[in-house]
Each structure stands twice: as structure tokens, then as C-alpha cells.
Design an enzyme around this catalytic site. Structure first.
Site, PDB file in Angstrom:
ATOM      1  N   HIS A   9       1.180   1.397  -3.416  1.00  0.00           N
ATOM      2  CA  HIS A   9       1.435   0.052  -2.864  1.00  0.00           C
ATOM      3  C   HIS A   9       1.144  -0.953  -3.961  1.00  0.00           C
ATOM      4  O   HIS A   9       0.041  -1.481  -4.080  1.00  0.00           O
ATOM      5  CB  HIS A   9       0.562  -0.174  -1.622  1.00  0.00           C
ATOM      6  CG  HIS A   9       0.874  -1.443  -0.895  1.00  0.00           C
ATOM      7  ND1 HIS A   9       0.548  -1.659   0.430  1.00  0.00           N
ATOM      8  CD2 HIS A   9       1.484  -2.591  -1.305  1.00  0.00           C
ATOM      9  CE1 HIS A   9       0.936  -2.870   0.784  1.00  0.00           C
ATOM     10  NE2 HIS A   9       1.502  -3.469  -0.256  1.00  0.00           N
ATOM     11  N   HIS A  11       3.357  -4.087  -6.082  1.00  0.00           N
ATOM     12  CA  HIS A  11       4.582  -4.867  -6.310  1.00  0.00           C
ATOM     13  C   HIS A  11       4.633  -5.200  -7.797  1.00  0.00           C
ATOM     14  O   HIS A  11       3.706  -5.854  -8.307  1.00  0.00           O
ATOM     15  CB  HIS A  11       4.548  -6.159  -5.493  1.00  0.00           C
ATOM     16  CG  HIS A  11       4.423  -5.937  -4.007  1.00  0.00           C
ATOM     17  ND1 HIS A  11       5.506  -5.931  -3.166  1.00  0.00           N
ATOM     18  CD2 HIS A  11       3.342  -5.688  -3.224  1.00  0.00           C
ATOM     19  CE1 HIS A  11       5.098  -5.707  -1.913  1.00  0.00           C
ATOM     20  NE2 HIS A  11       3.795  -5.548  -1.922  1.00  0.00           N
ATOM     21  N   HIS A 189       5.923  -2.616   5.114  1.00  0.00           N
ATOM     22  CA  HIS A 189       4.698  -3.371   5.394  1.00  0.00           C
ATOM     23  C   HIS A 189       4.670  -3.628   6.902  1.00  0.00           C
ATOM     24  O   HIS A 189       5.676  -4.078   7.474  1.00  0.00           O
ATOM     25  CB  HIS A 189       4.724  -4.726   4.698  1.00  0.00           C
ATOM     26  CG  HIS A 189       4.474  -4.688   3.220  1.00  0.00           C
ATOM     27  ND1 HIS A 189       5.186  -3.914   2.358  1.00  0.00           N
ATOM     28  CD2 HIS A 189       3.564  -5.366   2.463  1.00  0.00           C
ATOM     29  CE1 HIS A 189       4.726  -4.111   1.117  1.00  0.00           C
ATOM     30  NE2 HIS A 189       3.752  -4.988   1.156  1.00  0.00           N
ATOM     31  N   GLU A 192      -0.175  -6.145   8.596  1.00  0.00           N
ATOM     32  CA  GLU A 192      -0.990  -6.843   7.585  1.00  0.00           C
ATOM     33  C   GLU A 192      -1.481  -8.132   8.249  1.00  0.00           C
ATOM     34  O   GLU A 192      -2.662  -8.284   8.526  1.00  0.00           O
ATOM     35  CB  GLU A 192      -0.146  -7.144   6.332  1.00  0.00           C
ATOM     36  CG  GLU A 192      -0.897  -7.930   5.257  1.00  0.00           C
ATOM     37  CD  GLU A 192       0.001  -8.323   4.064  1.00  0.00           C
ATOM     38  OE1 GLU A 192       1.248  -8.278   4.186  1.00  0.00           O
ATOM     39  OE2 GLU A 192      -0.566  -8.704   3.008  1.00  0.00           O
ATOM     40  N   ASP A 270      -1.674  -3.691  -4.384  1.00  0.00           N
ATOM     41  CA  ASP A 270      -0.752  -4.704  -3.846  1.00  0.00           C
ATOM     42  C   ASP A 270      -0.225  -5.627  -4.962  1.00  0.00           C
ATOM     43  O   ASP A 270       0.839  -5.359  -5.515  1.00  0.00           O
ATOM     44  CB  ASP A 270      -1.445  -5.499  -2.732  1.00  0.00           C
ATOM     45  CG  ASP A 270      -0.465  -6.059  -1.702  1.00  0.00           C
ATOM     46  OD1 ASP A 270       0.734  -5.739  -1.774  1.00  0.00           O
ATOM     47  OD2 ASP A 270      -0.914  -6.812  -0.812  1.00  0.00           O
TER      48      ASP A 270
HETATM   49  N1  ADE Z   1       5.040  -9.158  -1.355  1.00  0.00           N
HETATM   50  C1  ADE Z   1       4.121  -9.045  -2.321  1.00  0.00           C
HETATM   51  N2  ADE Z   1       2.914  -8.817  -1.790  1.00  0.00           N
HETATM   52  C2  ADE Z   1       3.060  -8.793  -0.446  1.00  0.00           C
HETATM   53  C3  ADE Z   1       2.182  -8.603   0.649  1.00  0.00           C
HETATM   54  N3  ADE Z   1       0.869  -8.386   0.498  1.00  0.00           N
HETATM   55  N4  ADE Z   1       2.692  -8.669   1.890  1.00  0.00           N
HETATM   56  C4  ADE Z   1       3.985  -8.895   2.074  1.00  0.00           C
HETATM   57  N5  ADE Z   1       4.857  -9.080   1.077  1.00  0.00           N
HETATM   58  C5  ADE Z   1       4.397  -9.030  -0.174  1.00  0.00           C
HETATM   59 ZN    ZN Z   2       2.364  -5.318  -0.395  1.00  0.00          ZN
END
Ligand code: ADE
Ligand code: ZN
Length: 329
Positions: A9, A11, A189, A192, A270
Site C-alpha cells: 500500500h 502511492h 481503499h 479508511e 501509504d
Molecule cells: N491517495 C493517496 N493516498 C490516499 C489515501 N490515504 N486514501 C485515499 N486516496 C489516497
Molecule cells: Zn492509500
């Protein structure tokens, strides 16, 4: 020896360090609203997911060429290597870059070149996952997905990210069905900031193979039972959850409860350049907060490997590395 882990996870756009943002802005003649490091750093105080995403997307203006993508991917992998990452399943947001006039081929070829460097220099294996924006219409995701499939771009799976509240997984049912029909892996996702119901939708309607975050599952005991029974992987990002105020403090983070309930959780970073640290910093934070034993750390590492899209022989090699780590002290 660092604990060997799979980073599932992460990005790519969330690994852009402030210095790199300003360097690329200069190189590519991009005017940012925060032209100095001091002014840029002052923006990194988030009240929720959206306040972070606004900055995160604005900073992407500096990415202009395939070479930029290659450079930031290599920089990330260099740092990931230092934190024990042995395999990465890297997210990127195609819509963010197409919007600025880049082509899918430029973005993907740049990232792939960086991933190949990571493999040859540091032995880090990889998969690449295109995440679609849930705040954009599903038609936009579908159009890009059809192009990815038709032009045989080298992606291994799709995900779903961006603003969660108000954008339930059901909106992307056809997109995910099309991805699965075309042999792509699927993750999303969910839970969250959004409710447990979004996790249920991701499972039932999108038929995902992993849930990214998923921490709000604890609000629904029947869902927890199901996630435990199915051993559904949840990719939890502790520093992100604190910085985006999904939880108030690390002490209140549900990781310990999730482990004790038998949920298949693993630890991830993340958007490490925004949230105060890479995978090692996330591990350090939860080890200190929850007094995790070496055995529990190994469980988290094994869960990450098991939840990856590697084949069985590659997983077996990494499990062997975790055992060697356990015996190393
Ligand atoms: N894009 C980048 N980080 C994210 C996150 N924590 N939640 C949703 N979209 C994202
Ligand atoms: Zn994410």
C-alpha cells in the site's frame, strides 16, 4: 538485518519529497503556490483525507515527463530498500497525470523503467497497480481501463482511491468486473474514512482480493467475523491514519485489537513523504506503541508476503528470509 517485508500500500505520488517537488518545479518551469521549502512544508498539517489530497494533487503539477516518473520511482525504491522492502506493489493514479496531458505510455514506461532498476540494483520484485479516483465518474475509470487492456499496458491490477465519503464502491461495479474478466488483480481503499458498509460493498460488489486500510471494519462485528473467516488481507497504514486524523493518536490506533481478533493485517506506508516516514518508520511506531514482539513483527511481515500477488515459489523465498530474520538474534 531489516525485517523483510512486502510493501502493498504505497502511492508512487505519495513518495514525492518536498525537495524533489521544488527541484522538479524548477527543472520543468512549473509555478507552485508554495515556492520555498519552508512555505511548502507549512502545508503538511492535515485535518482529514481531503485536506491532504488537495495538496497531494496540486504538487503533481511538477511531473512532466517519463524521465520524471523513472526518477521518482528509482528514488522511492532506493529508500524502500533501506527499510527492508523485498517486494512492492506500487499504486499510481493515471487520471492525475492524463489530466495534465501526459499519455499512459509515458507514465507507465517511466515507472516500469524505475521498477526494473529496483529489481536489478536492489533485488526488489514488483507489481504495478493503477488506482482509479472514486471522486471522478466511473465512466472515466472505464475508459482508461479499456485503453490499458486494449493497448496491453503493463499493469498487474487496479485499485480505487481518493476521497472516500460519498463515493461508495457500488459506483465502480462494472469497472471492477471488466478488470477481473481481463485477468487483472483487484484491490480497493475502503473503511479508511468511509463506513464499514463500504468494505462490505468492496467485497461483495467489487470482489476485491485485498482491502486497503479497512480499519473501520471494527464498527461491524459480523464483518470482522467474515474478514477473519476469509482471512481477507487488510493493508493498514498507521502513520497515515494518525496524520489524516482517522484516529486521534497512535495509542488509539486499532492495530493491536485487529491482530488480537485474528484479522490478516499488514503494515504499510501509504504516502510516506507526507505522513512522516517510510515502512521502517511505520513499523517503529507500532512496535513502540504496542510493544510488538519479534514473533508479532514476523506475523505482520508474513501477512504482507501472503497477501501479495507473487507466485508460490517467490512467496516461499521471502518466508525463508523472514525465518532467517527471526533466527538472526
Ligand atoms: N491517495 C493517496 N493516498 C490516499 C489515501 N490515504 N486514501 C485515499 N486516496 C489516497
Ligand atoms: Zn492509500
Amino acid at each position: 538485518m531489516k525485517l523483510p517485508v512486502a510493501e502493498l500500500h504505497i502511492h508512487l505520488e505519495g513518495t514525492l519529497e518536498p525537495e524533489t517537488i521544488l527541484h522538479l518545479a524548477g527543472q520543468n518551469n512549473v509555478d507552485l503556490p508554495w515556492p520555498s521549502l519552508e512555505e511548502l512544508r507549512a502545508q503538511y498539517d492535515f485535518s482529514n483525507l481531503q485536506s491532504f489530497l488537495d495538496l497531494f494533487y496540486a504538487n503533481l503539477a511538477v511531473l512532466r515527463t517519463a524521465a520524471d516518473f523513472q526518477q521518482i520511482t528509482t528514488a522511492y525504491l532506493r529508500r524502500a530498500h533501506e527499510s527492508g522492502v523485498r517486494h512492492v506493489e506500487l499504486f499510481f493514479d493515471p487520471q492525475a497525470h492524463l489530466e495534465r496531458g501526459l499519455t499512459l505510455a509515458e507514465v507507465i514506461s517511466g515507472i516500469r523503467a524505475g521498477l526494473e532498476t529496483g529489481l536489478s540494483r536492489w533485488g526488489i520484485t514488483h507489481k504495478l497497480i493503477a488506482c482509479f479516483w472514486r471522486h471522478a465518474p466511473a465512466e472515466s475509470a472505464m475508459e482508461i481501463l479499456r485503453t490499458l487492456v486494449r493497448e496491453k499496458h503493463a499493469v498487474d491490477g487496479i485499485g480505487l482511491d481518493s476521497s472516500e465519503l460519498g463515493y461508495p464502491p457500488v459506483l465502480f461495479r462494472e469497472v471492477f468486473a471488466y478488470a477481473r474478466e481481463n485477468g487483472l488483480h483487484v484491490v480497493a481503499h475502503a473503511g479508511e474514512e468511509g463506513p464499514a458498509e463500504y468494505i462490505v460493498q468492496a467485497l461483495d460488489l467489487l470482489q476485491v482480493e485485498r482491502i486497503d486500510h479497512g480499519i473501520r471494519c471494527l464498527e461491524d462485528p459480523a464483518l470482522v467475523q467474515r474478514l477473519v473467516a476469509e482471512q481477507m488481507p487488510l493493508t493498514v497504514c498507521p502513520l497515515s491514519n494518525v496524520r489524516l486524523r482517522a484516529v486521534d493518536t497512535m495509542a488509539e490506533h486499532p492495530l493491536r485489537r485487529m491482530l488480537d481478533l485474528g484479522l490478516k493485517v499488514s503494515i504499510h506506508s501509504d504516502d510516506p513523504s507526507y505522513f512522516g516516514g517510510y515502512l521502517d518508520a511505520n513499523f517503529d511506531a507500532v512496535i513502540a506503541q504496542f510493544d510488538l514482539s519479534r514473533g508479532e513483527q514476523a506475523v505482520l511481515a508474513r501477512n504482507s508476503i501472503e497477501a501479495s500477488f507473487l507466485d508460490a515459489p517467490a512467496k516461499a523465498l521471502l518466508f525463508g528470509e523472514v525465518n532467517a530474520w527471526l533466527e538472526s538474534r
